[in-house]
Design a protein around this motif. Sequence first.
Motif, short mmCIF file in Angstrom:
data_model
loop_
_atom_site.label_atom_id
_atom_site.label_comp_id
_atom_site.label_asym_id
_atom_site.label_seq_id
_atom_site.Cartn_x
_atom_site.Cartn_y
_atom_site.Cartn_z
N LEU A 163 -1.25 11.48 8.87
CA LEU A 163 -0.97 10.97 7.77
C LEU A 163 -1.20 9.40 7.55
CD1 LEU A 163 2.27 12.93 6.71
CD2 LEU A 163 -0.09 13.20 5.69
N ILE A 164 -1.07 8.52 8.55
CA ILE A 164 -1.29 7.37 8.47
C ILE A 164 -2.82 7.00 8.31
CG2 ILE A 164 -1.26 5.14 10.00
CD1 ILE A 164 1.48 6.28 11.14
N ILE A 165 -3.57 8.01 9.38
CA ILE A 165 -5.08 7.55 9.38
C ILE A 165 -5.38 7.95 7.91
CG2 ILE A 165 -7.14 8.61 10.46
CD1 ILE A 165 -5.53 6.59 12.34
N THR A 166 -5.04 8.85 7.29
CA THR A 166 -5.71 9.34 6.02
C THR A 166 -5.24 8.05 4.97
OG1 THR A 166 -5.23 11.56 6.70
CG2 THR A 166 -5.62 11.13 4.37
N PHE A 167 -4.00 7.63 5.03
CA PHE A 167 -3.87 6.63 4.12
C PHE A 167 -4.70 5.52 4.41
CE2 PHE A 167 -1.57 2.66 3.39
CZ PHE A 167 -1.22 2.79 2.06
N VAL A 168 -4.80 5.00 5.76
CA VAL A 168 -5.75 3.92 5.69
C VAL A 168 -7.22 4.01 5.53
CG1 VAL A 168 -6.69 2.52 7.82
CG2 VAL A 168 -4.39 3.39 7.92
N PHE A 169 -7.79 5.25 5.92
CA PHE A 169 -9.01 5.53 4.94
C PHE A 169 -9.17 5.45 3.54
CE2 PHE A 169 -12.29 8.53 3.56
CZ PHE A 169 -13.35 7.96 4.30
N VAL A 184 -7.44 2.90 14.22
CA VAL A 184 -6.84 2.47 12.94
C VAL A 184 -8.16 1.44 12.34
CG1 VAL A 184 -5.16 0.98 11.64
CG2 VAL A 184 -4.59 2.89 13.22
N LEU A 185 -8.49 0.52 13.16
CA LEU A 185 -9.61 -0.50 12.70
C LEU A 185 -10.88 0.24 12.25
CD1 LEU A 185 -8.93 -3.21 15.27
CD2 LEU A 185 -8.03 -3.11 12.96
N PHE A 186 -11.47 1.31 13.19
CA PHE A 186 -12.51 1.92 13.03
C PHE A 186 -12.67 2.64 11.87
CE2 PHE A 186 -13.94 1.80 17.57
CZ PHE A 186 -14.56 0.49 17.24
N VAL A 187 -11.28 3.40 11.37
CA VAL A 187 -11.16 4.19 10.37
C VAL A 187 -11.09 3.52 9.15
CG1 VAL A 187 -9.54 5.75 9.11
CG2 VAL A 187 -10.04 6.05 11.52
N ALA A 188 -10.67 2.41 9.15
CA ALA A 188 -10.55 1.32 7.90
C ALA A 188 -11.93 0.86 7.69
CB ALA A 188 -9.67 0.12 8.36
N ASN A 235 -14.82 2.46 8.47
CA ASN A 235 -15.49 3.70 8.01
C ASN A 235 -15.13 3.72 6.24
OD1 ASN A 235 -17.57 4.93 9.96
ND2 ASN A 235 -15.94 3.95 11.10
N GLY A 236 -14.03 3.81 6.07
CA GLY A 236 -13.49 3.82 4.71
C GLY A 236 -14.08 3.00 3.90
N TYR A 237 -14.01 1.65 4.22
CA TYR A 237 -14.60 0.50 3.27
C TYR A 237 -16.14 0.64 3.06
CZ TYR A 237 -15.93 -4.15 2.23
OH TYR A 237 -16.46 -5.10 1.33
N ALA A 255 -11.07 2.69 1.46
CA ALA A 255 -12.48 3.19 0.54
C ALA A 255 -12.00 2.74 -1.05
CB ALA A 255 -12.28 4.60 0.60
N PHE A 256 -10.83 2.67 -1.26
CA PHE A 256 -10.59 2.08 -2.48
C PHE A 256 -10.90 0.66 -2.63
CE2 PHE A 256 -7.60 0.01 -5.51
CZ PHE A 256 -7.92 0.68 -6.55
#
Length: 313
Positions: A137-143, A210-214, A216-218, A147-148
């Motif tokens: 859930l934390i990873i999903t929120f970060v992504f 967390v940094l990589f997911v953030a 990629n989401g961006y 992205a937003f």
Amino acid sequence: MNMERGEEYYSEADADPQGNMEKADKEKADKEKANKANEENAEVPLDESKREMRAEQGAEEESAEREKAGSPGLGRDAGSYSGFTFDSNTGSTTGSGSSSVSSSSSSFSSVTTTPERDMSGKEGFFNYVNHIRPYVLIITFVFFASAFAGYAYSASTPEISEMVMEEFEAQFGGILNLHPLLIMLIIFLNNAFVSLLFLVMGLGLGILPVLFVAFNGYVVGVLSHLVAEEQGLLFIFLALLPHGIIELPMVFLAAGIGLRLGHQVLAALIGRPTELKREFKDGIRFYFRWIVPLLFVAAVIETFITPLLLGII
């Protein structure tokens, strides 16, 4: 004659004390022999008592050594045990019985092993997902937050968005000219490698996943804004949803496993009890059992199904 009798009388009288002394010495010697014999007779049961005590002590030491070895052991003086059972949930063996000697008793050791986590079938999949759910859930929120942020930033600074788009096309644009099977293989290997990277690099206190997911989401947010301006939101929806509904959850699960591993490492550093080795082993097993096959399915959909849906519009 009277003198001779008197001399004999005095001579006998003089001899009596010596005879009495010899008799007293003899009686004393007899008493010492009797006492010595009594002491020897008394030492026999004492030695037997010592031997019994040593036997009991040896039985207790043998039982203690077997308990330390983690296997059920019976002492020398222990009786028979019956009614052995094995608990498959805890991996422990138990038994009940009685000892034939009241002065000693042997203990039955209990061996507890952690059972391997079952990951087969739908139930095994969801059980493990529930185990790592907070981290996922934390990873999903970060992504999605990233992205937003990328979508909003792309709208406010178009020049930065164009730079990101150009870099993306330079990195992946040449793939579109390859054979579809090769495209599918490249997409699959890229997603599998990135997911494994998220999982393993979680050992670094969970920071890197967390940094990589953030990041990629961006990037996804920036690209989504640029494509939406040219093709519309429906195009984005059809381009991401068919394969993304499988691919994104698998990536989130891999990163969630990495984040949990990072939490375990942090707990170990501050002296708390952890199961880092088991968590890492379970994470790798789940990766190869579920994440890799489903990422392959997502690559197949992205290569062969998504272009058909985009061709409709």
